[in-house]
Design a protein around this motif. Sequence first.
Motif, mmCIF file in Angstrom:
data_model
loop_
_atom_site.group_PDB
_atom_site.id
_atom_site.type_symbol
_atom_site.label_atom_id
_atom_site.label_comp_id
_atom_site.label_asym_id
_atom_site.label_seq_id
_atom_site.Cartn_x
_atom_site.Cartn_y
_atom_site.Cartn_z
ATOM 1 N N VAL A 1 0.839 -1.200 0.000
ATOM 2 C CA VAL A 1 0.000 0.000 0.000
ATOM 3 C C VAL A 1 0.878 1.256 0.000
ATOM 4 O O VAL A 1 0.614 2.202 -0.755
ATOM 5 N N THR A 2 1.935 1.253 0.795
ATOM 6 C CA THR A 2 2.864 2.386 0.810
ATOM 7 C C THR A 2 3.464 2.596 -0.580
ATOM 8 O O THR A 2 3.537 3.723 -1.080
ATOM 9 N N ALA A 3 3.877 1.512 -1.224
ATOM 10 C CA ALA A 3 4.476 1.590 -2.559
ATOM 11 C C ALA A 3 3.464 2.109 -3.580
ATOM 12 O O ALA A 3 3.794 2.954 -4.428
ATOM 13 N N VAL A 4 2.237 1.617 -3.523
ATOM 14 C CA VAL A 4 1.189 2.059 -4.454
ATOM 15 C C VAL A 4 0.939 3.559 -4.294
ATOM 16 O O VAL A 4 0.802 4.289 -5.287
ATOM 17 N N LYS A 5 0.918 4.039 -3.069
ATOM 18 C CA LYS A 5 0.723 5.477 -2.828
ATOM 19 C C LYS A 5 1.895 6.275 -3.386
ATOM 20 O O LYS A 5 1.695 7.290 -4.057
ATOM 21 N N LYS A 6 3.138 5.823 -3.127
ATOM 22 C CA LYS A 6 4.325 6.538 -3.619
ATOM 23 C C LYS A 6 4.358 6.578 -5.141
ATOM 24 O O LYS A 6 4.831 7.549 -5.722
ATOM 25 N N ALA A 7 3.861 5.543 -5.781
ATOM 26 C CA ALA A 7 3.838 5.499 -7.251
ATOM 27 C C ALA A 7 2.664 6.278 -7.842
ATOM 28 O O ALA A 7 2.600 6.463 -9.058
ATOM 29 N N GLY A 8 1.736 6.699 -7.015
ATOM 30 C CA GLY A 8 0.572 7.428 -7.516
ATOM 31 C C GLY A 8 -0.418 6.541 -8.250
ATOM 32 O O GLY A 8 -1.108 6.995 -9.164
ATOM 33 N N LEU A 9 -0.502 5.261 -7.838
ATOM 34 C CA LEU A 9 -1.356 4.297 -8.543
ATOM 35 C C LEU A 9 -2.686 4.004 -7.846
ATOM 36 O O LEU A 9 -3.446 3.171 -8.322
ATOM 37 N N VAL A 10 -2.980 4.680 -6.741
ATOM 38 C CA VAL A 10 -4.214 4.383 -5.998
ATOM 39 C C VAL A 10 -5.438 4.567 -6.884
ATOM 40 O O VAL A 10 -6.284 3.677 -6.989
ATOM 41 N N ASP A 11 -5.542 5.717 -7.543
ATOM 42 C CA ASP A 11 -6.719 5.977 -8.388
ATOM 43 C C ASP A 11 -6.802 5.003 -9.555
ATOM 44 O O ASP A 11 -7.885 4.527 -9.896
ATOM 45 N N THR A 12 -5.662 4.707 -10.182
ATOM 46 C CA THR A 12 -5.651 3.744 -11.291
ATOM 47 C C THR A 12 -6.202 2.401 -10.834
ATOM 48 O O THR A 12 -7.056 1.810 -11.496
ATOM 49 N N LEU A 13 -5.706 1.923 -9.699
ATOM 50 C CA LEU A 13 -6.152 0.609 -9.213
ATOM 51 C C LEU A 13 -7.597 0.628 -8.735
ATOM 52 O O LEU A 13 -8.312 -0.351 -8.907
ATOM 53 N N ASN A 14 -8.014 1.708 -8.138
ATOM 54 C CA ASN A 14 -9.390 1.778 -7.633
ATOM 55 C C ASN A 14 -10.419 2.057 -8.717
ATOM 56 O O ASN A 14 -11.578 1.677 -8.581
ATOM 57 N N ASN A 15 -10.020 2.718 -9.799
ATOM 58 C CA ASN A 15 -10.990 3.130 -10.815
ATOM 59 C C ASN A 15 -11.018 2.244 -12.053
ATOM 60 O O ASN A 15 -11.875 2.419 -12.907
ATOM 61 N N LYS B 1 5.323 -17.855 -5.077
ATOM 62 C CA LYS B 1 4.238 -18.781 -4.775
ATOM 63 C C LYS B 1 2.989 -17.965 -4.472
ATOM 64 O O LYS B 1 3.060 -16.928 -3.794
ATOM 65 N N ILE B 2 1.874 -18.424 -4.991
ATOM 66 C CA ILE B 2 0.599 -17.809 -4.631
ATOM 67 C C ILE B 2 0.186 -18.458 -3.316
ATOM 68 O O ILE B 2 -0.061 -19.661 -3.257
ATOM 69 N N ILE B 3 0.147 -17.646 -2.258
ATOM 70 C CA ILE B 3 -0.155 -18.191 -0.931
ATOM 71 C C ILE B 3 -1.628 -18.076 -0.560
ATOM 72 O O ILE B 3 -2.092 -18.775 0.330
ATOM 73 N N CYS B 4 -2.335 -17.222 -1.265
ATOM 74 C CA CYS B 4 -3.782 -17.099 -1.067
ATOM 75 C C CYS B 4 -4.344 -16.562 -2.374
ATOM 76 O O CYS B 4 -3.916 -15.515 -2.853
ATOM 77 N N GLY B 5 -5.276 -17.291 -2.964
ATOM 78 C CA GLY B 5 -5.720 -16.910 -4.292
ATOM 79 C C GLY B 5 -7.183 -16.590 -4.398
ATOM 80 O O GLY B 5 -7.989 -16.975 -3.570
ATOM 81 N N ASN B 6 -7.493 -15.835 -5.448
ATOM 82 C CA ASN B 6 -8.861 -15.510 -5.833
ATOM 83 C C ASN B 6 -9.614 -14.749 -4.744
ATOM 84 O O ASN B 6 -10.785 -14.988 -4.500
ATOM 85 N N VAL B 7 -8.918 -13.817 -4.095
ATOM 86 C CA VAL B 7 -9.562 -12.938 -3.114
ATOM 87 C C VAL B 7 -10.328 -11.889 -3.919
ATOM 88 O O VAL B 7 -9.750 -11.191 -4.759
ATOM 89 N N GLN B 8 -11.611 -11.799 -3.681
ATOM 90 C CA GLN B 8 -12.470 -10.904 -4.462
ATOM 91 C C GLN B 8 -12.512 -9.508 -3.859
ATOM 92 O O GLN B 8 -12.686 -9.350 -2.652
ATOM 93 N N THR B 9 -12.351 -8.498 -4.726
ATOM 94 C CA THR B 9 -12.638 -7.120 -4.345
ATOM 95 C C THR B 9 -13.698 -6.623 -5.328
ATOM 96 O O THR B 9 -14.087 -7.347 -6.241
ATOM 97 N N ALA B 10 -14.124 -5.389 -5.162
ATOM 98 C CA ALA B 10 -15.178 -4.859 -6.037
ATOM 99 C C ALA B 10 -14.752 -4.822 -7.501
ATOM 100 O O ALA B 10 -15.595 -4.952 -8.387
ATOM 101 N N ASN B 11 -13.447 -4.667 -7.763
ATOM 102 C CA ASN B 11 -13.013 -4.531 -9.155
ATOM 103 C C ASN B 11 -11.854 -5.449 -9.550
ATOM 104 O O ASN B 11 -11.307 -5.298 -10.640
ATOM 105 N N ALA B 12 -11.478 -6.383 -8.679
ATOM 106 C CA ALA B 12 -10.320 -7.214 -9.017
ATOM 107 C C ALA B 12 -10.356 -8.556 -8.297
ATOM 108 O O ALA B 12 -10.992 -8.701 -7.257
#
Length: 138
Positions: A20-34, A114-125
């Motif tokens: 989350v810290t990295a996503v904020k620093k990269a300015g990707l929050v809106d891209t990922l949420n929208n 390794k995928i340690i937990c898969g197919n976690v659903q969010t509203a858009n991903a």
Amino acid sequence: MTQDTVATAASNNPLLSTLVTAVKKAGLVDTLNNTQNLTVFAPTNDAFAKLPKATLDKVLADKTMLTKILTNHVLPTRLGPDKIVGTHQTLAKTSDTVSGTVPTLTVKGGATAKIICGNVQTANANVYIIDTVLVPAS
């Protein structure tokens, strides 16, 4: 997590705070949420801790490099477990390859995780939590 968009959902998961810290620093929050219908390979805090501290600090300070690494973890298509195996283009225009069978899957996108937990659903991903940061080849 199912009611929130992906970046918001990640911010509510303490195992993903470094991401989350990295996503904020990269300015990707809106891209990922929208953006609708994404697949996200989400590295845990422990995955980021595997990187040497100097490397992590350098990446977090370089927005271009950080954006490339983070978008290497995102597919522009929402994929469930029945469609995830195969090679997929990322938002970084690199390729991630998922192999194995459910529940033992790995993803290779520069590094192999390794995928340690898969197919976690969010509203858009669909989110697949992974144990290694996928740093693409230069």
